[in-house]
Scaffold this active site. Structure first.
Site, PDB file in Angstrom:
ATOM      1  CB  CYS A 168      -0.929  -0.007   1.199  1.00 59.86           C
ATOM      2  SG  CYS A 168      -1.847  -1.548   1.374  1.00 59.86           S
ATOM      3  CG  HIS A 308      -2.040   4.453   4.996  1.00 58.10           C
ATOM      4  ND1 HIS A 308      -1.980   4.325   3.622  1.00 58.10           N
ATOM      5  CD2 HIS A 308      -2.133   3.193   5.493  1.00 58.10           C
ATOM      6  CE1 HIS A 308      -2.018   3.031   3.303  1.00 58.10           C
ATOM      7  NE2 HIS A 308      -2.123   2.332   4.413  1.00 58.10           N
ATOM      8  CD  GLU A 319      -1.957   7.815   8.973  1.00 55.90           C
ATOM      9  OE1 GLU A 319      -1.485   8.607   8.135  1.00 55.90           O
ATOM     10  OE2 GLU A 319      -2.899   7.030   8.707  1.00 55.90           O
ATOM     11  CE  LYS A 338      -5.736   4.182   1.887  1.00 56.76           C
ATOM     12  NZ  LYS A 338      -4.811   5.299   2.124  1.00 56.76           N
ATOM     13  CG  HIS A 343      -6.524   0.660   1.098  1.00 50.60           C
ATOM     14  ND1 HIS A 343      -5.586   1.273   0.285  1.00 50.60           N
ATOM     15  CD2 HIS A 343      -5.809   0.049   2.094  1.00 50.60           C
ATOM     16  CE1 HIS A 343      -4.370   1.035   0.761  1.00 50.60           C
ATOM     17  NE2 HIS A 343      -4.487   0.303   1.852  1.00 50.60           N
ATOM     18  CG  PHE A 402      -0.380  -5.726   4.433  1.00 49.05           C
ATOM     19  CD1 PHE A 402      -0.827  -4.965   5.492  1.00 49.05           C
ATOM     20  CD2 PHE A 402      -1.283  -6.592   3.835  1.00 49.05           C
ATOM     21  CE1 PHE A 402      -2.131  -5.043   5.951  1.00 49.05           C
ATOM     22  CE2 PHE A 402      -2.590  -6.687   4.272  1.00 49.05           C
ATOM     23  CZ  PHE A 402      -3.020  -5.910   5.336  1.00 49.05           C
TER      24      PHE A 402
END
Length: 417
Positions: A168, A308, A319, A338, A343, A402
């Site tokens: 991502c 994010h 975050e 998002k 996403h 990830f």
């Protein structure tokens, strides 16, 4: 006006943007949808989701694909490559004639997974009809670098062409790596892009089995809810976005419109867990600090953060803690787009970079969709409800993937100082 930055590197201008996202397939509609706060979440239509645990996603609306590829090309490209090529064509069109040596023009793409739709279709073909029925085009259609290769082939650019696959964080890394090419003399013009289209039955089932996805099948428009107390996972999106980056002196010499200036890049690794963020957001905080140091900016100079903000419990909490560690109680307004787009995996960072640049241009920060009650673990000023006016100022955009991949980039309004 100085053409070198504080470290003696070439300054980097953004001169073109192109988007093919669930929130819009051109920059005007994309910005309007983000500011509306209306989510693109809906029941999936490109596959039959009836037997899946999760049946919702954010899909790119129809657009005239034949404006970008011929029928023959369309048969030889996975959907991810079509989206990436279309966004890149739009970006270069908006930038105008770059008037550069093709050997000094580069492509850096960010792709998390690649041609998964084609791969899954061909696995089914082999099982049903045998190995001789498998398409000879499977390999060039499924390989992650096919998207960037297609862009390079379309424009005849012979400079560096490489693909970043950091999940991502991929297209945020792609933008940062593209800027580094320019800063250090490796290219004059670079298309930096992100693309992803992996809404297949197997992929969605896999993400659902690891409890990464929202299970709100009956309420898809409200399923993606970054930083909300009731968030339960992300909504799978698809799409592409592309930026044209140029050496500043090259852009000015040809009379280009400079949309923003790329000024900072940070990247590091959590080295903690293959899917979970490091406790307390330590890696993310260090990454943002690297980007600020690269830009020679104090935290107080940042006007807003495009987070994010995936809508998963762990990511949003980590975050938020990381932002507080870097910015303290005076953290700037935060948004996660998002909530609208879902996403977009490898394409997320590029789309969010485009959103951050448009926010600078419009002097406004779009709201975080579906945020009804801030989570108790989110001690941030998250923009909600409607777009918030913010004076033109540097913006930070975060992506965390990830594998523990972290990437942060900073854009600033362009001045002629």
């Amino acid at each position: 006006m100085t053409l070198l930055d504080h470290r003696g590197r070439c300054r980097v201008a953004v001169t073109g943007l192109g988007v093919k996202t669930p929130a819009g397939t051109d920059t005007a509609s994309f910005w309007e949808r983000l500011c509306s706060g209306r989510s693109a979440g809906a029941r999936l239509t490109r596959i039959d989701p009836s037997e899946l645990m999760v049946q919702i996603g954010c899909e790119v609306p129809e657009f005239p694909i034949d404006d970008y590829v011929t029928a023959k090309e369309a048969r030889r490209l996975d959907r991810v490559a079509v989206l990436g090529l279309a966004a890149s064509v739009d970006a270069l069109t908006s930038a105008g004639d770059v008037r550069a040596d093709p050997a000094r023009c580069a492509v850096v793409s960010g792709v998390g997974i690649g041609g998964l739709i084609t791969l899954e279709e061909q696995v089914e073909t082999r099982i049903a009809k045998g190995p001789r029925a498998v398409s000879p085009m499977l390999v060039p259609m499924m390989m992650p670098n096919a998207t960037g290769a297609g862009v390079s082939l379309r424009f005849g650019w012979t400079g560096p062409n490489f693909t970043v696959a950091t999940a991502c964080a991929a297209s945020t890394n792609a933008i940062g790596d593209a800027a580094e090419l320019i800063r250090h003399g490796g290219a004059d013009v670079v298309i930096a892009l992100g693309a992803e289209s992996c809404q297949t039955a197997t992929s969605i089932s896999a993400f659902a089995r690891m409890t990464a996805l929202s299970g709100r099948n009956d309420d898809p428009e409200r399923a993606s809810r970054p930083f909300d107390a009731a968030r339960d996972g992300f909504v799978m999106g698809e799409g592409a976005a592309a930026l044209v980056l140029e050496r500043l002196d090259h852009a000015l010499a040809r009379g280009a419109t400079v949309l923003a200036e790329f000024v900072g890049y940070g990247r590091n690794s959590d080295s903690y867990h293959i899917t979970a963020p490091s406790p307390g957001g330590e890696g993310a905080a260090a990454c943002m600090q690297l980007a600020l140091a690269d830009a020679a900016l104090d935290p107080a100079a940042i006007g807003h953060i495009n987070a994010h903000g995936t809508s998963t419990p762990l990511n949003d909490s980590a975050e938020a803690e990381a932002i507080r560690k870097v910015f303290g109680l005076a953290a700037p307004p935060v948004t996660s787009t998002k909530g609208v787009t879902g996403h977009m995996i490898g394409a997320a960072g590029a789309a969010e970079a485009a959103a951050a640049i448009l926010a600078i241009r419009h002097e406004a920060v779009p709201p975080t969709a579906n945020l009804e009650r801030l989570g108790d673990d989110i001690a941030l000023d998250v923009v909600t409800g409607s777009a918030r006016p913010v004076a033109a100022s540097p913006a930070l955009s975060n992506s965390f993937g990830f594998g523990g991949h972290n990437a942060s980039i900073v854009f600033a309004p362009f001045g002629d100082e």
